[in-house]
Design a protein around this motif. Sequence first.
Motif, PDB file in Angstrom:
ATOM      1  N   ALA A  57     -32.610 -72.691  -9.565  1.00 43.23           N
ATOM      2  CA  ALA A  57     -33.858 -72.666 -10.333  1.00 43.23           C
ATOM      3  C   ALA A  57     -34.182 -71.238 -10.761  1.00 43.23           C
ATOM      4  N   GLU A  58     -33.949 -70.276  -9.874  1.00 39.74           N
ATOM      5  CA  GLU A  58     -34.216 -68.876 -10.201  1.00 39.74           C
ATOM      6  C   GLU A  58     -33.302 -68.392 -11.329  1.00 39.74           C
ATOM      7  N   GLU A  59     -32.036 -68.780 -11.275  1.00 42.09           N
ATOM      8  CA  GLU A  59     -31.097 -68.390 -12.332  1.00 42.09           C
ATOM      9  C   GLU A  59     -31.452 -69.054 -13.659  1.00 42.09           C
ATOM     10  N   SER A  60     -31.950 -70.280 -13.599  1.00 43.71           N
ATOM     11  CA  SER A  60     -32.346 -70.940 -14.844  1.00 43.71           C
ATOM     12  C   SER A  60     -33.580 -70.268 -15.435  1.00 43.71           C
ATOM     13  N   THR A  61     -34.457 -69.752 -14.593  1.00 44.13           N
ATOM     14  CA  THR A  61     -35.615 -69.004 -15.090  1.00 44.13           C
ATOM     15  C   THR A  61     -35.142 -67.761 -15.828  1.00 44.13           C
ATOM     16  N   LYS A  62     -34.133 -67.088 -15.300  1.00 44.72           N
ATOM     17  CA  LYS A  62     -33.562 -65.916 -15.987  1.00 44.72           C
ATOM     18  C   LYS A  62     -32.913 -66.336 -17.305  1.00 44.72           C
ATOM     19  N   LEU A  63     -32.210 -67.458 -17.295  1.00 45.89           N
ATOM     20  CA  LEU A  63     -31.568 -67.985 -18.504  1.00 45.89           C
ATOM     21  C   LEU A  63     -32.599 -68.236 -19.603  1.00 45.89           C
ATOM     22  N   LEU A  64     -33.760 -68.729 -19.217  1.00 44.93           N
ATOM     23  CA  LEU A  64     -34.812 -69.090 -20.162  1.00 44.93           C
ATOM     24  C   LEU A  64     -35.690 -67.908 -20.551  1.00 44.93           C
ATOM     25  N   GLY A  65     -35.617 -66.826 -19.798  1.00 44.64           N
ATOM     26  CA  GLY A  65     -36.511 -65.694 -19.996  1.00 44.64           C
ATOM     27  C   GLY A  65     -36.239 -64.890 -21.253  1.00 44.64           C
ATOM     28  N   LYS A  66     -37.192 -64.026 -21.553  1.00 47.63           N
ATOM     29  CA  LYS A  66     -37.110 -63.172 -22.740  1.00 47.63           C
ATOM     30  C   LYS A  66     -35.952 -62.192 -22.606  1.00 47.63           C
ATOM     31  N   LYS A  67     -35.247 -62.028 -23.703  1.00 46.44           N
ATOM     32  CA  LYS A  67     -34.154 -61.062 -23.779  1.00 46.44           C
ATOM     33  C   LYS A  67     -34.412 -60.182 -24.989  1.00 46.44           C
ATOM     34  N   ASP A  68     -34.112 -58.920 -24.869  1.00 50.40           N
ATOM     35  CA  ASP A  68     -34.300 -57.993 -25.985  1.00 50.40           C
ATOM     36  C   ASP A  68     -33.073 -58.019 -26.873  1.00 50.40           C
ATOM     37  N   SER A  69     -33.041 -58.992 -27.761  1.00 48.12           N
ATOM     38  CA  SER A  69     -31.939 -59.093 -28.705  1.00 48.12           C
ATOM     39  C   SER A  69     -32.391 -59.944 -29.877  1.00 48.12           C
ATOM     40  N   ASP A  70     -31.554 -59.985 -30.887  1.00 48.61           N
ATOM     41  CA  ASP A  70     -31.872 -60.824 -32.047  1.00 48.61           C
ATOM     42  C   ASP A  70     -31.184 -62.175 -31.958  1.00 48.61           C
ATOM     43  N   THR A  71     -30.749 -62.538 -30.759  1.00 54.80           N
ATOM     44  CA  THR A  71     -30.048 -63.800 -30.549  1.00 54.80           C
ATOM     45  C   THR A  71     -31.050 -64.921 -30.299  1.00 54.80           C
ATOM     46  N   LEU A  72     -30.789 -66.072 -30.898  1.00 51.71           N
ATOM     47  CA  LEU A  72     -31.556 -67.275 -30.628  1.00 51.71           C
ATOM     48  C   LEU A  72     -30.842 -68.022 -29.505  1.00 51.71           C
ATOM     49  N   TYR A  73     -31.567 -68.305 -28.435  1.00 51.17           N
ATOM     50  CA  TYR A  73     -31.020 -69.042 -27.301  1.00 51.17           C
ATOM     51  C   TYR A  73     -31.556 -70.472 -27.358  1.00 51.17           C
ATOM     52  N   VAL A  74     -30.643 -71.433 -27.444  1.00 49.94           N
ATOM     53  CA  VAL A  74     -30.993 -72.848 -27.501  1.00 49.94           C
ATOM     54  C   VAL A  74     -30.510 -73.477 -26.199  1.00 49.94           C
ATOM     55  N   THR A  75     -31.453 -73.963 -25.394  1.00 54.50           N
ATOM     56  CA  THR A  75     -31.124 -74.541 -24.090  1.00 54.50           C
ATOM     57  C   THR A  75     -31.576 -75.993 -24.080  1.00 54.50           C
ATOM     58  N   ASN A  76     -30.617 -76.882 -23.848  1.00 53.91           N
ATOM     59  CA  ASN A  76     -30.884 -78.320 -23.856  1.00 53.91           C
ATOM     60  C   ASN A  76     -30.670 -78.873 -22.455  1.00 53.91           C
ATOM     61  N   PHE A  77     -31.697 -79.525 -21.911  1.00 52.11           N
ATOM     62  CA  PHE A  77     -31.614 -80.181 -20.609  1.00 52.11           C
ATOM     63  C   PHE A  77     -31.274 -81.645 -20.867  1.00 52.11           C
ATOM     64  N   PHE A  78     -30.218 -82.134 -20.222  1.00 49.20           N
ATOM     65  CA  PHE A  78     -29.709 -83.473 -20.494  1.00 49.20           C
ATOM     66  C   PHE A  78     -29.113 -84.081 -19.236  1.00 49.20           C
ATOM     67  N   ALA A  79     -28.708 -85.336 -19.344  1.00 47.07           N
ATOM     68  CA  ALA A  79     -27.908 -86.013 -18.316  1.00 47.07           C
ATOM     69  C   ALA A  79     -26.961 -86.960 -19.040  1.00 47.07           C
ATOM     70  N   THR A  80     -25.794 -87.169 -18.472  1.00 49.20           N
ATOM     71  CA  THR A  80     -24.791 -88.009 -19.134  1.00 49.20           C
ATOM     72  C   THR A  80     -25.212 -89.469 -19.210  1.00 49.20           C
ATOM     73  N   TRP A  81     -26.093 -89.914 -18.333  1.00 46.72           N
ATOM     74  CA  TRP A  81     -26.542 -91.306 -18.332  1.00 46.72           C
ATOM     75  C   TRP A  81     -27.724 -91.538 -19.271  1.00 46.72           C
ATOM     76  N   CYS A  82     -28.237 -90.499 -19.892  1.00 47.08           N
ATOM     77  CA  CYS A  82     -29.431 -90.579 -20.733  1.00 47.08           C
ATOM     78  C   CYS A  82     -29.034 -90.877 -22.177  1.00 47.08           C
ATOM     79  N   GLY A  83     -29.344 -92.085 -22.645  1.00 45.50           N
ATOM     80  CA  GLY A  83     -28.994 -92.499 -24.001  1.00 45.50           C
ATOM     81  C   GLY A  83     -29.487 -91.548 -25.084  1.00 45.50           C
ATOM     82  N   PRO A  84     -30.790 -91.208 -25.106  1.00 48.31           N
ATOM     83  CA  PRO A  84     -31.271 -90.271 -26.127  1.00 48.31           C
ATOM     84  C   PRO A  84     -30.575 -88.906 -26.063  1.00 48.31           C
TER      85      PRO A  84
END
Length: 190
Positions: A57-84
Amino acid sequence: MKKLILGIVLCTALSACKKETNVNEATDTTVTDSAGGDHSTVATEAALPFKHVEISAEESTKLLGKKDSDTLYVTNFFATWCGPCMREIPHFKEKMAELKSQPVKFTFVSLDEKEDWDTKVKNFSEEQGLSQNVVLLDGSLLTPEFFHANFKEWDGGSIPFTFMRKGDKTDETVGMMSEEALTEKINSFK
């Protein structure tokens, strides 16, 4: 009491999607960076081996946190059993291929149960050409505080969930996105 409430929230979230075990679309694609690493863009014709990358959870918070760059970070939470979740993945793959030379990084956070990580998630990742973009997160360890600290809208109650960040600007989408909605949201960061 908090663990009981979290358990109920997670059970509700997991029951919001119907389990699906088949992923019908397997196409060749180009993938970009996954979370937690400085991988260069990799073109695939054959499936890349799945990398078992578990984050806390702590590492995911870092993954989601602000970064000083011009990169767009797209993070998708999913599961293989989830139809949508499975229905929107092709849209993300198309965007990944389209934006491969631009500063956009896609990460897919699997909330599948741990016993499925080395089977269902591995197979899905390899079949979809997303092996370098999938990370594993044990959803049972996420607390209400995690959601409150990281998101304005998402309480963990349903998936798919997509979080986008570029600098200070963020966007959250609870539920499945159409190809048009994904394009519109990504374009809003330009």
